[in-house]
Design a protein around this motif. Structure first.
Motif, PDB file in Angstrom:
ATOM      1  N   SER A  91       7.260 -31.948 -20.626  1.00  0.00           N
ATOM      2  CA  SER A  91       6.103 -32.610 -21.198  1.00  0.00           C
ATOM      3  C   SER A  91       5.272 -31.633 -22.015  1.00  0.00           C
ATOM      4  N   SER A  92       4.652 -32.140 -23.077  1.00  0.00           N
ATOM      5  CA  SER A  92       3.745 -31.301 -23.869  1.00  0.00           C
ATOM      6  C   SER A  92       2.380 -31.189 -23.183  1.00  0.00           C
ATOM      7  N   TYR A  93       2.138 -32.067 -22.211  1.00  0.00           N
ATOM      8  CA  TYR A  93       0.869 -32.038 -21.483  1.00  0.00           C
ATOM      9  C   TYR A  93       0.898 -30.923 -20.441  1.00  0.00           C
ATOM     10  N   GLU A  94      -0.115 -30.091 -20.470  1.00  0.00           N
ATOM     11  CA  GLU A  94      -0.241 -29.002 -19.489  1.00  0.00           C
ATOM     12  C   GLU A  94      -1.310 -29.380 -18.469  1.00  0.00           C
ATOM     13  N   ASP A  95      -0.917 -29.405 -17.189  1.00  0.00           N
ATOM     14  CA  ASP A  95      -1.849 -29.737 -16.107  1.00  0.00           C
ATOM     15  C   ASP A  95      -2.939 -28.671 -16.053  1.00  0.00           C
ATOM     16  N   PRO A  96      -4.216 -29.068 -16.206  1.00  0.00           N
ATOM     17  CA  PRO A  96      -5.295 -28.081 -16.219  1.00  0.00           C
ATOM     18  C   PRO A  96      -5.455 -27.335 -14.887  1.00  0.00           C
ATOM     19  N   GLN A  97      -5.053 -27.955 -13.773  1.00  0.00           N
ATOM     20  CA  GLN A  97      -5.206 -27.302 -12.472  1.00  0.00           C
ATOM     21  C   GLN A  97      -4.108 -26.274 -12.220  1.00  0.00           C
ATOM     22  N   THR A  98      -2.897 -26.613 -12.585  1.00  0.00           N
ATOM     23  CA  THR A  98      -1.772 -25.713 -12.295  1.00  0.00           C
ATOM     24  C   THR A  98      -1.321 -24.921 -13.511  1.00  0.00           C
ATOM     25  N   GLY A  99      -1.675 -25.389 -14.706  1.00  0.00           N
ATOM     26  CA  GLY A  99      -1.231 -24.723 -15.931  1.00  0.00           C
ATOM     27  C   GLY A  99       0.250 -24.950 -16.230  1.00  0.00           C
ATOM     28  N   LYS A 100       0.869 -25.885 -15.512  1.00  0.00           N
ATOM     29  CA  LYS A 100       2.303 -26.131 -15.698  1.00  0.00           C
ATOM     30  C   LYS A 100       2.524 -27.448 -16.450  1.00  0.00           C
ATOM     31  N   ARG A 101       3.672 -27.518 -17.029  1.00  0.00           N
ATOM     32  CA  ARG A 101       4.096 -28.743 -17.703  1.00  0.00           C
ATOM     33  C   ARG A 101       5.167 -29.418 -16.853  1.00  0.00           C
ATOM     34  N   ARG A 102       5.110 -30.728 -16.814  1.00  0.00           N
ATOM     35  CA  ARG A 102       6.033 -31.489 -15.984  1.00  0.00           C
ATOM     36  C   ARG A 102       7.380 -31.657 -16.677  1.00  0.00           C
ATOM     37  N   GLU A 103       8.456 -31.434 -15.915  1.00  0.00           N
ATOM     38  CA  GLU A 103       9.801 -31.691 -16.426  1.00  0.00           C
ATOM     39  C   GLU A 103      10.123 -33.167 -16.205  1.00  0.00           C
ATOM     40  N   TRP A 104      10.939 -33.729 -17.090  1.00  0.00           N
ATOM     41  CA  TRP A 104      11.305 -35.132 -16.968  1.00  0.00           C
ATOM     42  C   TRP A 104      12.781 -35.316 -17.320  1.00  0.00           C
ATOM     43  N   GLU A 105      13.329 -36.427 -16.837  1.00  0.00           N
ATOM     44  CA  GLU A 105      14.701 -36.807 -17.142  1.00  0.00           C
ATOM     45  C   GLU A 105      14.713 -38.273 -17.540  1.00  0.00           C
ATOM     46  N   GLY A 106      15.696 -38.659 -18.300  1.00  0.00           N
ATOM     47  CA  GLY A 106      15.807 -40.047 -18.701  1.00  0.00           C
ATOM     48  C   GLY A 106      17.126 -40.298 -19.405  1.00  0.00           C
ATOM     49  N   LYS A 107      17.167 -41.421 -20.101  1.00  0.00           N
ATOM     50  CA  LYS A 107      18.359 -41.708 -20.889  1.00  0.00           C
ATOM     51  C   LYS A 107      17.931 -42.153 -22.279  1.00  0.00           C
ATOM     52  N   ALA A 108      18.731 -41.764 -23.243  1.00  0.00           N
ATOM     53  CA  ALA A 108      18.514 -42.154 -24.630  1.00  0.00           C
ATOM     54  C   ALA A 108      19.696 -43.007 -25.069  1.00  0.00           C
ATOM     55  N   ILE A 109      19.395 -44.133 -25.668  1.00  0.00           N
ATOM     56  CA  ILE A 109      20.428 -44.995 -26.228  1.00  0.00           C
ATOM     57  C   ILE A 109      20.282 -44.924 -27.740  1.00  0.00           C
ATOM     58  N   ILE A 110      21.363 -44.509 -28.402  1.00  0.00           N
ATOM     59  CA  ILE A 110      21.331 -44.297 -29.847  1.00  0.00           C
ATOM     60  C   ILE A 110      22.241 -45.307 -30.536  1.00  0.00           C
TER      61      ILE A 110
END
Length: 133
Positions: A91-110
């Motif tokens: 994620s481009s969002y950085e958690d202000p408390q931890t300073g970390k960015r959340r990892e995510w998984e998903g699927k893309a259909i092209i």
């Protein structure tokens, strides 16, 4: 025209459809299928336009995947990305408390053609559709 690659393709397809239209008109003239001479001028004009549309439709859906055809027409051979893909990101969002960015998984259909690309992304918390022409 969008770029040089489209112009090159359109020139080749126009030349081919003109030649095929000329052959079609000659065949109609000699085959005696159409005895009404008032129809022949219409066929002379309409057949190259219809042939061009059919050739462009074929190339847009199928022809771009054929490497040797792309080389002959001098258009880039694009990679075929059609299908369903597992994707990971951060994620481009950085958690202000931890300073970390959340990892995510998903699927893309092209869904891909030569002239456009559509991407549907689905993750646990969101979904999006992107279209490029």
């Amino acid at each position: 025209m969008k770029s040089g690659r489209e112009a090159h393709l359109y020139h080749w397809l126009a030349a081919l459809s003109s030649a095929l239209g000329w052959l079609f008109h000659g065949w109609l003239s000699h085959s005696k299928l159409l005895d009404n001479s008032s129809v022949l001028p219409f066929a002379e004009v309409a057949s190259p336009a219809a042939i061009f549309a059919l050739l462009l439709l074929f190339f847009d859906h199928f022809g771009w995947k054929i490497g040797c055809l792309c080389r002959i027409l001098h258009v880039p051979h694009l990679p075929d990305l059609n299908g369903e893909w597992k994707v990971k990101g951060i994620s481009s969002y950085e958690d202000p408390q931890t300073g970390k960015r959340r990892e995510w998984e998903g699927k893309a259909i092209i869904h891909q053609q030569w002239s456009k690309l559509s991407i549907f992304l689905k993750t646990e918390h969101s979904s999006s559709i992107s279209q490029v022409a």
